[in-house]
Design an enzyme around this catalytic site. Structure first.
Site, short mmCIF file in Angstrom:
data_model
loop_
_atom_site.label_atom_id
_atom_site.label_comp_id
_atom_site.label_asym_id
_atom_site.label_seq_id
_atom_site.Cartn_x
_atom_site.Cartn_y
_atom_site.Cartn_z
N THR A 11 0.46 -1.31 -0.20
CA THR A 11 0.68 -0.52 0.18
C THR A 11 0.65 1.37 0.31
O THR A 11 0.88 2.02 -0.71
CB THR A 11 -0.98 0.13 1.54
OG1 THR A 11 -1.80 -1.25 1.37
CG2 THR A 11 -2.01 1.52 1.05
N VAL A 12 1.46 1.39 0.66
CA VAL A 12 2.12 2.72 0.67
C VAL A 12 3.93 2.39 -0.25
O VAL A 12 3.38 3.15 -0.82
CB VAL A 12 3.07 3.14 2.76
CG1 VAL A 12 3.84 3.85 3.33
CG2 VAL A 12 2.01 2.14 4.09
N ARG A 44 7.13 -10.09 -4.43
CA ARG A 44 5.87 -10.39 -5.26
C ARG A 44 6.36 -9.96 -7.07
O ARG A 44 6.91 -9.20 -7.36
CB ARG A 44 4.72 -9.61 -4.69
CG ARG A 44 4.63 -10.50 -3.52
CD ARG A 44 3.73 -9.75 -3.03
NE ARG A 44 3.71 -8.27 -2.95
CZ ARG A 44 3.54 -7.68 -2.14
NH1 ARG A 44 1.93 -7.31 -1.81
NH2 ARG A 44 3.82 -6.33 -2.14
N VAL A 127 4.94 8.32 11.93
CA VAL A 127 3.79 8.41 13.39
C VAL A 127 2.95 9.27 13.03
O VAL A 127 3.25 9.85 12.26
CB VAL A 127 4.47 9.30 14.37
CG1 VAL A 127 3.56 10.25 15.64
CG2 VAL A 127 5.63 7.95 14.42
N GLY A 129 0.86 9.07 10.46
CA GLY A 129 0.59 8.60 8.59
C GLY A 129 1.37 10.50 7.45
O GLY A 129 2.35 10.35 7.64
N ASP A 196 1.13 -0.87 17.99
CA ASP A 196 0.82 -0.04 16.91
C ASP A 196 1.07 1.91 17.71
O ASP A 196 2.15 2.12 17.44
CB ASP A 196 -0.09 -0.09 15.77
CG ASP A 196 0.36 0.99 14.82
OD1 ASP A 196 0.97 1.34 13.81
OD2 ASP A 196 -0.39 2.03 14.61
N LYS A 200 4.35 4.28 18.31
CA LYS A 200 4.31 5.89 17.31
C LYS A 200 4.56 6.72 18.98
O LYS A 200 5.70 7.75 19.19
CB LYS A 200 3.05 6.14 16.78
CG LYS A 200 2.78 5.23 16.05
CD LYS A 200 1.26 5.07 15.40
CE LYS A 200 1.40 4.93 14.54
NZ LYS A 200 -0.48 4.70 14.02
N1 HSE Z 1 -2.06 1.02 10.72
C1 HSE Z 1 -1.54 2.25 10.85
C2 HSE Z 1 -2.98 3.04 11.64
C3 HSE Z 1 -0.59 2.66 9.49
O1 HSE Z 1 -3.95 2.56 11.56
O2 HSE Z 1 -2.42 4.15 12.46
C4 HSE Z 1 -0.70 3.70 10.13
O3 HSE Z 1 0.60 3.67 10.80
#
Ligand code: HSE
Length: 413
Positions: A11-12, A44, A127, A129, A196, A200
């Site tokens: 994705t990123v 892939r 951190v 996004g 997660d 952060k």
């Molecule tokens: N899984 C993380 C979130 C992605 O939902 O914030 C971004 O760091």
């Protein structure tokens, strides 16, 4: 010049390529030279992809190509990514990443390695996004002593809570939607259980306080135990439930850091941060409160931060962009979260006459605010304690556990 490589075309990674190529002309002007992506490493196959001609499977091609200056590590995790990053930095190639697990686990070591090899290790995307937060904390706010950091740091859990509250979606359906939108981690337990967000807040606190704060030493609880009953009590009492990461420096110099769901007053701006958005409030001794808000996850918002770091590295070729925190050998400088003062929302199942329990609670806690919800079962009671040391609250609840069994406990922010 084809001087950029991307590792990981998920994705990123694909968002980074898309955004970079879309804005390449403007980026070239900013960097004052031609730049382009030479390699995309992924195990892939992507038949028919517009960048298929740049796909490779051998990491050594990137490592040994002297033309490559900057590598975006977008594979995640702390195994392959750790080995790749060490090898690249040791070879003097800058690395940018969204990999919060790696930064939170090995950040001090990797930053040092970059400094030693005149290159940079940047992680703006790790951190918040797309929200600029690492660079502002490291540069714009560098003149402040950081008194407190608190924020909504995980888009997936904020999205789930929002969908549960506003669309009456089940937890499972909301999580599925977050995964479809590319917000969630490969293993969404890291989102849901707060790990997660914990990584952060550790990254932000390490940067703010100059010492590596390891996630293992930070208390962390997620949202999987929160029920719609808790949500209803919160609503009725004028709060929203949010997963909050916070860190502060206590008067004794210890760092208090934690991730947990919180009752956030509706008057607090954080209570209105909905959907996949993140927001972080930083309190500095000079600036006071500043707030950063934006999309906390997702393909292009995260890519925005990655591309920003790539540009910064290209602008500072052969220079190590200053960013620093020391490694820490022990956790003595982390405060015990049970020693912090909090108010607590508590929901109990009552085992005897409710009026007796109410007076017992008032006697035990001093001031107690009882709160209501529609269709409250007769044997259920919810209340908010006054502010006291958390260990004391636990002790008091323990004293009455035969009469009132705790079903839920959520701290107030
Ligand atoms: N899984 C993380 C979130 C992605 O939902 O914030 C971004 O760091």
């Amino acid at each position: 010049m084809k001087n950029i490589a991307i590792i990981g075309y998920g994705t990123v990674g694909s968002g980074t390529v898309e955004l970079f190529e879309k804005n390449r002309e403007a980026i070239d002007k900013k960097v004052e030279r031609d730049c382009d992506i030479k390699y995309i490493l992924d195990l892939r196959d992507f038949p028919g992809d517009p960048y298929e001609d740049r796909m490779i499977k051998d990491f050594n091609i990137i490592l040994n190509d002297p033309e490559i200056e900057v590598v975006a590590e977008l594979v995640g995790g702390a195994t392959f990514a750790y080995d790749y990053t060490k090898a690249l930095l040791s070879a003097g190639k800058s690395v940018v990443t969204s990999n919060k697990e790696l930064v939170a686990t090995h950040g001090a070591e990797l930053i040092k390695l970059a400094n030693e090899h005149n290159c940079s290790y940047l992680f703006e995307a790790s951190v918040g996004g797309g929200i600029p937060i690492i660079r502002p904390l490291n540069k714009c706010l560098a003149g402040n002593k950081i008194l407190q950091i608190s924020g909504i740091l995980n888009g997936t859990t904020n999205f789930i809570l929002y969908k549960m509250i506003n669309d009456q979606m089940t937890f499972e359906d909301a999580l599925k939607l977050a995964q479809e939108n590319g917000y969630a981690e490969a293993n969404p337990t890291a989102d849901v259980e707060g790990h997660d967000a914990c990584r952060k807040i550790c990254i932000l606190a390490s940067l703010a306080y100059g010492k590596h704060i390891y996630p293992d030493y930070v208390h962390c609880s997620g949202i999987s135990h929160i029920t719609l009953d808790d949500v209803a009590y919160a609503e009725n009492a004028g709060f929203a439930i949010k997963l909050i990461g916070c860190a502060s420096m206590l008067e004794n110099g210890k760092i208090n850091a934690m991730v947990s769901p919180r009752f956030v007053e509706k008057s607090n701006l954080l209570s209105n941060v909905n959907d996949v958005f993140n927001a972080i409030t930083i309190t500095g001794d000079g600036v006071g409160d500043v707030m950063f808000y934006g999309a906390g996850a997702g393909k292009l918002p995260t890519a925005s931060a990655v591309v920003g770091d790539i540009i910064d590295c290209l602008m500072h070729h052969s220079i190590s962009i200053p960013l620093h925190w020391d490694d820490s050998e022990d956790n003595n400088f982390i405060a015990d979260y049970k020693d912090a003062k909090v108010s607590m929302y508590v929901r109990v199942e009552v085992k005897e006459d409710i009026a007796n329990i109410k007076s017992k609670l008032s006697e035990t806690f001093g001031t107690v605010l009882f709160i209501e919800r529609d269709n409250r079962p007769e044997n259920e009671l919810a209340f908010i304690t006054s502010t006291m040391v958390e260990r004391e609250i636990d002790k008091k609840l323990d004293q009455i556990k035969d009469k009132a069994e705790v079903k839920s406990k959520i701290r107030l922010l």
